[in-house]
Design an enzyme around this catalytic site. Structure first.
Site, mmCIF file in Angstrom:
data_model
loop_
_atom_site.group_PDB
_atom_site.id
_atom_site.type_symbol
_atom_site.label_atom_id
_atom_site.label_comp_id
_atom_site.label_asym_id
_atom_site.label_seq_id
_atom_site.Cartn_x
_atom_site.Cartn_y
_atom_site.Cartn_z
ATOM 1 N N CYS A 116 -2.587 -2.975 -3.472
ATOM 2 C CA CYS A 116 -3.843 -2.823 -2.750
ATOM 3 C C CYS A 116 -4.938 -2.362 -3.698
ATOM 4 O O CYS A 116 -4.723 -1.470 -4.520
ATOM 5 C CB CYS A 116 -3.647 -1.799 -1.629
ATOM 6 S SG CYS A 116 -5.148 -1.344 -0.760
ATOM 7 N N CYS B 29 -6.023 1.538 -2.252
ATOM 8 C CA CYS B 29 -5.210 2.748 -2.468
ATOM 9 C C CYS B 29 -4.474 2.756 -3.810
ATOM 10 O O CYS B 29 -3.868 3.764 -4.164
ATOM 11 C CB CYS B 29 -4.222 2.945 -1.327
ATOM 12 S SG CYS B 29 -2.865 1.744 -1.268
ATOM 13 N N CYS C 288 0.817 -1.216 0.000
ATOM 14 C CA CYS C 288 0.000 0.000 0.000
ATOM 15 C C CYS C 288 0.848 1.263 0.000
ATOM 16 O O CYS C 288 2.040 1.221 0.269
ATOM 17 C CB CYS C 288 -0.862 0.052 1.270
ATOM 18 S SG CYS C 288 -1.984 -1.311 1.490
#
Length: 193
Positions: free
Chosen positions: A74, A77, A43
């Site tokens: 991810c 994000c 992330c």
């Protein structure tokens, strides 16, 4: 050697990086990326996902380093700037289920682990696999229970606990729903075969 490279070697997270992760600080986006070893996902520091366990976090200087270590971006994000394909996302969820099916798994647990919303996960999972996440988990548990019934002398209650269903009556009910017979009858049929 840059700070992120040192972290990768020593698994020590600088205090300001850890603070950025915990507080979803977008001013650190692009400075580093973090991966969570238990989920296999990486992330941006600003990701709004649940804070990870410190011991499971690795810091990377860039996206390529995380990808080279086989971490997936991810879905929430989008650290690579690209949308993660649904097929790849659901594959990561099924991998998680394979490793954790003996634990209490809910849609919320799966959504948190895969960095998505429960509603979106349920909808995409069913479209990709043809099953809901709960159906998929139950199928995995029952398949493992069938193996244990035919290859061990464990009691039905022990097998239920072993596959993640601690209530014996509920285990028998789920087993019957999937196989059209009780665990005891299933074992008996396979012993006689």
């Amino acid at each position: 050697m840059k700070r992120a490279e040192q972290n990768l070697l020593h698994n020590v997270i600088p205090a300001d990086y850890w603070n950025a992760i915990i507080h979803n600080d977008n001013t650190y986006d692009g400075t580093f990326f973090y991966a969570v070893q238990t989920t296999g996902i990486f992330c941006r520091p600003s990701c709004k996902s649940r804070p990870p366990n410190y011991d499971n976090v690795l810091i990377f200087q860039n996206v390529d380093q995380a990808l080279a270590q086989h971490f997936r971006p991810c879905k929430r994000c989008k650290p690579t700037g690209e949308r993660v394909p649904d097929q790849e996302w659901i594959y990561s969820v099924t991998e998680y289920i394979e490793k954790h099916y003996t634990e209490p798994l809910t849609l919320e647990v799966l959504a948190t682990a895969s960095h998505g919303s429960p509603y979106h996960l349920h909808r995409v999972f069913k479209r990709i696999t043809g099953q809901t996440p709960v159906q998929y988990i139950q199928t995995k548990r029952i398949n493992k229970a069938q193996t244990l019934l035919t290859h061990t002398q464990m009691t039905v209650a022990e097998i239920g606990r072993q596959v993640g269903i601690s209530n014996p009556a509920y285990f028998i009910s789920v087993f019957r729903k999937h196989t059209r017979c009780t665990p005891a009858h299933y074992r008996e049929r396979h012993e006689n075969a």
